[in-house]
Design an enzyme around this catalytic site. Structure first.
Site, PDB file in Angstrom:
ATOM      1  N   ILE A 131     -49.063 145.205  32.648  1.00  0.00           N
ATOM      2  CA  ILE A 131     -50.214 145.558  31.730  1.00  0.00           C
ATOM      3  C   ILE A 131     -49.267 145.903  30.542  1.00  0.00           C
ATOM      4  O   ILE A 131     -49.489 145.742  29.490  1.00  0.00           O
ATOM      5  CB  ILE A 131     -51.016 146.847  32.026  1.00  0.00           C
ATOM      6  N   GLY A 132     -48.309 146.774  30.733  1.00  0.00           N
ATOM      7  CA  GLY A 132     -47.375 147.172  29.627  1.00  0.00           C
ATOM      8  C   GLY A 132     -47.772 148.579  28.941  1.00  0.00           C
ATOM      9  O   GLY A 132     -47.697 148.873  27.862  1.00  0.00           O
ATOM     10  N   LEU A 133     -48.554 149.304  29.942  1.00  0.00           N
ATOM     11  CA  LEU A 133     -49.280 150.825  29.300  1.00  0.00           C
ATOM     12  C   LEU A 133     -49.887 150.678  28.055  1.00  0.00           C
ATOM     13  O   LEU A 133     -50.016 151.513  27.199  1.00  0.00           O
ATOM     14  CB  LEU A 133     -47.967 151.755  28.851  1.00  0.00           C
ATOM     15  N   CYS A 167     -42.529 153.550  35.115  1.00  0.00           N
ATOM     16  CA  CYS A 167     -43.267 152.352  34.912  1.00  0.00           C
ATOM     17  C   CYS A 167     -42.348 151.108  34.709  1.00  0.00           C
ATOM     18  O   CYS A 167     -41.354 151.204  33.930  1.00  0.00           O
ATOM     19  CB  CYS A 167     -44.245 152.379  33.690  1.00  0.00           C
ATOM     20  N   ILE A 193     -45.788 156.334  45.749  1.00  0.00           N
ATOM     21  CA  ILE A 193     -44.833 155.513  44.686  1.00  0.00           C
ATOM     22  C   ILE A 193     -45.409 155.096  43.439  1.00  0.00           C
ATOM     23  O   ILE A 193     -46.628 154.756  43.681  1.00  0.00           O
ATOM     24  CB  ILE A 193     -43.998 154.675  45.469  1.00  0.00           C
ATOM     25  N   ASN A 194     -44.756 154.557  42.355  1.00  0.00           N
ATOM     26  CA  ASN A 194     -45.137 153.552  41.468  1.00  0.00           C
ATOM     27  C   ASN A 194     -45.029 152.201  41.981  1.00  0.00           C
ATOM     28  O   ASN A 194     -44.595 152.250  43.130  1.00  0.00           O
ATOM     29  CB  ASN A 194     -44.419 153.857  40.038  1.00  0.00           C
ATOM     30  N   GLY A 221     -51.268 147.622  46.071  1.00  0.00           N
ATOM     31  CA  GLY A 221     -52.018 147.375  46.951  1.00  0.00           C
ATOM     32  C   GLY A 221     -51.385 147.384  48.410  1.00  0.00           C
ATOM     33  O   GLY A 221     -50.532 147.750  48.755  1.00  0.00           O
ATOM     34  N   GLY A 264     -50.067 154.144  47.209  1.00  0.00           N
ATOM     35  CA  GLY A 264     -49.384 152.827  47.577  1.00  0.00           C
ATOM     36  C   GLY A 264     -50.234 152.168  48.624  1.00  0.00           C
ATOM     37  O   GLY A 264     -50.042 152.163  49.615  1.00  0.00           O
TER      38      GLY A 264
END
Lengths: 306, 257
Positions: A72-74, A131, A192-193, A218, A244
């Site tokens: 998405i890119g924030l 990110c 986690i991211n 997912g 996560g």
């Protein structure tokens, strides 16, 4: 039996341990038609940056086996719009309010923290240093213990709001970064991211995402996340928000038993907006079945052998 | 907006690879407007993971219908659903067509599956005011002609192989129509992106207002995840919640393939 679902992340009090993860719940508005936001343990906002961000070129999403790859890119409206339009709306709910922020450089993080400092309704800031989808941004902090330490320390100096540091799995040893955050005065950790990934359309010989690479989320990443929560829990004493690929109470309990004090539902919000509330009920039911009255007794209650 | 377990009333093949599904969904049927969509969870479990968006094709009483083509695993699973199965359905979602009641000539341009939302629109408009252009590869792949005839609307057809109607692309056929008719008040189009791009650019050139219904892979379907964006004139637009129906001049067509 009187089930007590309350949990604490340092100074942050939660009515229940189930939150919604950054970037998967926007600023809450869209979900009010579908669920009761007051019943959530906490809401973590979409990442807010100083300036509005347009985000990455499409396509921004592609589905992978039991996973979602995104870049998405924030995209977000920036701090001014957040303070004016989003914060008043979010302030009306009983759920803990955690504002996720990211910057391009250290000063951005500090300015954001200062601007959010006096907002009493905000329970914590979640610092996005992880990110994977923006070229110059947070990830450079989140992959380096020294830079994590310095950033968190400076943030600690400009604000008294509890700081939750969101960690990336895209490192050799996540517990090193976690330790750095702890030494610098973080209140809690989110992990986690997303896991850095890539997917290709072989017919057109093109990457499936406009950004070429993306972050995987997912159920596909859940075992990775559970393992990283364990590693971190063993090495640092900070409370952990585990996330996560959580889709149900069993998934959430995996994280809790291995050391998470709370969990956050991410991608599953897109599939079934009622996931987080179902998990609250599921945890309650589990505690009843196991005869456990206080949620906090469950945290880290992992038998160490099969 | 409703999230319900909708009972499948039928799920039948209409032509090879194309299906029509009817769902019992009273709230959605009551509120749906042409151009809106439903976001359907194809099966329990998490593979495939995401919901799939489908234009609402018809509403009748407490029932809604969708038309779909089997294009991948999701729609393949969907095609095997049986009458009586329940399916998690979210809707109605998105922005539909915006039609002012004083328009006297509206052309609906449907490429292939593009007929799905346009049929719903045709049902809601004054039939004397509309002309439908249907495009397909060949005669056997024209969707929905019989039903349109029953609707009693004017229909013209273009097939790529010339097996029925005009021989050539629907956009070329549309171009001929534009040259001959100066009195078109509005164009509403749905179909593949290359077709929509041509229809939109022609309409803009001839200064005829045009609305297009776009398709994009979606995450949440309600405007949260920002995953289904396309390039608009000044910023990215969310297909799910800013659309799926857009004014043609909102879109940066040069950058669409």
């Amino acid at each position: 039996m009187n089930i007590n679902l309350k949990s604490k992340l340092g100074r942050i009090s939660l009515n229940n341990p189930v939150l919604v993860a950054a970037g998967t719940f926007g600023f809450g508005e869209e979900y009010t038609a579908l669920i009761n936001l007051n019943k959530l343990g906490g809401i973590i906002t979409k990442t807010v940056t100083l300036e509005p961000r347009k985000g990455n070129p499409p396509p921004r999403l592609t589905e992978t086996p039991a996973g979602l790859l995104n870049a998405i890119g924030l995209e977000n409206p920036g701090i001014d719009v957040f303070l004016k339009e989003k914060l008043p709306f979010l302030s009306q709910f009983e759920a803990a309010l955690i504002v996720n922020i990211a910057g391009e450089k250290e000063e951005d993080y500090l300015t954001l923290a200062e601007r959010l400092n006096e907002k009493e309704r905000i329970d914590a800031l979640e610092i996005n240093i992880s990110c994977p989808n923006v070229k110059e941004k947070g990830l450079i902090f989140g992959t380096d213990p020294g830079r994590t330490f310095l950033l968190v320390k400076k943030l600690r100096e400009v604000t008294n709001i509890p700081l939750i540091i969101k960690l990336t799995p895209n490192v050799t040893d996540i517990s090193e970064i976690a330790q750095a955050a702890q030494e610098a005065g973080a209140e809690a950790l989110s992990l986690i991211n997303t896991v850095l990934g890539m997917s290709i359309d072989v017919e057109t010989r093109r990457p499936k995402l406009g950004n070429i690479t993306g972050g995987l989320s997912g159920p596909a990443i859940r075992p990775i996340a559970v393992r990283m929560v364990r590693d971190t829990f063993q090495k640092v004493s900070l409370p952990i928000i585990g996330m996560g690929g959580i889709t149900c109470s069993e998934d959430a309990l995996e994280f809790i038993l291995t050391g998470a004090s709370a969990v956050a539902v991410g991608t599953a919000n897109f599939i079934d907006p009622s996931t987080a509330l179902r998990i609250v009920e599921g945890i309650k039911e589990y505690m009843q079945r196991k005869g456990i009255e206080n949620f906090e007794d469950l945290i880290g209650w992992l038998e160490n052998s099969v | 907006m409703y999230q319900i377990k909708a009972k499948i009333l039928f799920n039948e093949k209409i032509i090879s690879g194309h299906y029509k599904m009817c769902l019992y969904a009273p709230g959605i049927a009551r509120e749906a407007k042409p151009g809106q969509f439903v976001h359907i969870r194809i099966k329990d479990g998490y593979d495939p993971l995401l919901r799939r968006p489908f234009s609402i094709h018809r509403c009748e009483g407490e029932k809604i219908e969708i038309l779909y083509k089997v294009v991948g695993r999701g729609t393949e699973f969907l095609s095997r659903k049986k009458t009586g199965n329940e399916i998690d359905t979210l809707g109605p979602l998105g922005q539909g067509f915006k039609i002012s009641p004083d328009l006297k000539k509206i052309v609906l341009v449907a490429g292939g599956m593009g007929i799905a939302p346009l049929y719903f629109l045709a049902e809601k408009l004054n039939r004397e005011n509309i002309l439908i252009l249907l495009g397909a590869e060949s005669k056997g792949k024209i969707l929905y002609l019989e039903n349109l005839k029953n609707l009693n609307v004017k229909v013209q057809i273009a097939t790529e192989d010339g097996s029925q109607g005009y021989k050539g692309l629907l956009s070329e056929f549309f171009f001929h129509l534009l040259k001959e008719n100066s009195q078109i008040d509005l164009v509403c189009a749905c179909g593949p992106i290359p077709m929509l791009k041509k229809i939109a650019q022609l309409s803009l050139k001839y200064k005829i207002p045009c609305q297009v219904s776009l398709e994009q892979r979606m995450g949440c379907g309600i405007g949260v995840c920002l995953g289904c964006t396309i390039k608009g004139k000044s910023s990215y637009l969310r297909v799910c919640s800013d659309g799926p129906v857009f004014q043609a001049n909102q879109i940066r067509w040069k950058e669409e393939r």
